[in-house]
Write a protein that holds these residues in place. Structure first.
Motif, PDB file in Angstrom:
ATOM      1  N   MET A   1       4.440  -0.049  -6.136  1.00 24.45           N
ATOM      2  CA  MET A   1       4.355   1.145  -5.301  1.00 24.45           C
ATOM      3  C   MET A   1       5.252   0.957  -4.081  1.00 24.45           C
ATOM      4  O   MET A   1       5.338  -0.123  -3.519  1.00 24.45           O
ATOM      5  CB  MET A   1       2.905   1.361  -4.878  1.00 24.45           C
ATOM      6  CG  MET A   1       2.699   2.536  -3.978  1.00 24.45           C
ATOM      7  SD  MET A   1       0.946   2.862  -3.733  1.00 24.45           S
ATOM      8  CE  MET A   1       1.000   4.583  -3.425  1.00 24.45           C
ATOM      9  N   TRP A   3       5.825   1.415  -0.328  1.00 21.53           N
ATOM     10  CA  TRP A   3       4.998   1.606   0.863  1.00 21.53           C
ATOM     11  C   TRP A   3       5.850   2.115   2.019  1.00 21.53           C
ATOM     12  O   TRP A   3       7.009   1.735   2.160  1.00 21.53           O
ATOM     13  CB  TRP A   3       4.345   0.289   1.277  1.00 21.53           C
ATOM     14  CG  TRP A   3       3.543  -0.364   0.205  1.00 21.53           C
ATOM     15  CD1 TRP A   3       3.865  -1.491  -0.481  1.00 21.53           C
ATOM     16  CD2 TRP A   3       2.277   0.056  -0.310  1.00 21.53           C
ATOM     17  NE1 TRP A   3       2.880  -1.792  -1.393  1.00 21.53           N
ATOM     18  CE2 TRP A   3       1.900  -0.865  -1.308  1.00 21.53           C
ATOM     19  CE3 TRP A   3       1.434   1.127  -0.038  1.00 21.53           C
ATOM     20  CZ2 TRP A   3       0.696  -0.752  -2.020  1.00 21.53           C
ATOM     21  CZ3 TRP A   3       0.247   1.236  -0.750  1.00 21.53           C
ATOM     22  CH2 TRP A   3      -0.103   0.304  -1.724  1.00 21.53           C
ATOM     23  N   GLN A   7       2.286   1.740   6.272  1.00 19.18           N
ATOM     24  CA  GLN A   7       1.429   1.173   5.230  1.00 19.18           C
ATOM     25  C   GLN A   7       1.697  -0.321   5.081  1.00 19.18           C
ATOM     26  O   GLN A   7       0.767  -1.123   4.987  1.00 19.18           O
ATOM     27  CB  GLN A   7       1.657   1.891   3.895  1.00 19.18           C
ATOM     28  CG  GLN A   7       1.100   3.290   3.863  1.00 19.18           C
ATOM     29  CD  GLN A   7       1.511   4.043   2.623  1.00 19.18           C
ATOM     30  OE1 GLN A   7       2.637   3.910   2.130  1.00 19.18           O
ATOM     31  NE2 GLN A   7       0.604   4.868   2.098  1.00 19.18           N
ATOM     32  N   SER A  26      -3.363  10.220   0.973  1.00 22.26           N
ATOM     33  CA  SER A  26      -2.194   9.566   1.569  1.00 22.26           C
ATOM     34  C   SER A  26      -2.033   8.111   1.158  1.00 22.26           C
ATOM     35  O   SER A  26      -1.052   7.478   1.525  1.00 22.26           O
ATOM     36  CB  SER A  26      -2.265   9.663   3.099  1.00 22.26           C
ATOM     37  OG  SER A  26      -3.431   9.003   3.558  1.00 22.26           O
ATOM     38  N   GLY A  27      -3.009   7.560   0.432  1.00 23.64           N
ATOM     39  CA  GLY A  27      -2.887   6.186  -0.040  1.00 23.64           C
ATOM     40  C   GLY A  27      -3.705   5.168   0.728  1.00 23.64           C
ATOM     41  O   GLY A  27      -3.449   3.972   0.639  1.00 23.64           O
ATOM     42  N   ALA A  30      -5.372   2.638  -1.624  1.00 21.80           N
ATOM     43  CA  ALA A  30      -4.354   1.762  -2.217  1.00 21.80           C
ATOM     44  C   ALA A  30      -3.870   0.734  -1.204  1.00 21.80           C
ATOM     45  O   ALA A  30      -3.687  -0.444  -1.530  1.00 21.80           O
ATOM     46  CB  ALA A  30      -3.186   2.594  -2.735  1.00 21.80           C
TER      47      ALA A  30
END
Length: 82
Positions: A1, A3, A7, A26-27, A30
């Motif tokens: 992923m 970032w 993040q 929005s993650g 994760a």
């Protein structure tokens, strides 16, 4: 992923608590899952799994994080209290 910078900062920050606050979808989960995975798997820095507690809310997030951690690691010693 892939970032974002913010993040990545949340994932890589060590030795301090963090607060992840963002819009739905929005993650956040994760990011926190990746952070926990990195902390638990970091044998070089002497981080011991037995000394960690991860608190999440609501329960659906806990379930999702535990499932993701099982998939992303070889760790099998998670205890989930619901």
């Amino acid at each position: 992923m892939k970032w974002t910078d913010r993040q990545r900062e949340a994932i890589e920050t060590r030795n301090q608590n963090i607060l992840v606050s963002a819009a739905a979808g929005s993650g956040k989960t994760a990011v926190l899952t990746e952070r926990v995975k990195n902390i638990l798997c970091d044998e070089e820095k002497g981080i011991y799994r037995t000394n960690k507690i991860i608190v999440t809310n609501p329960r659906t997030i806990t379930d999702e994080m535990v499932l993701d951690l099982y998939k992303k690691t070889t760790l099998s010693d998670f205890l989930t209290i619901k």
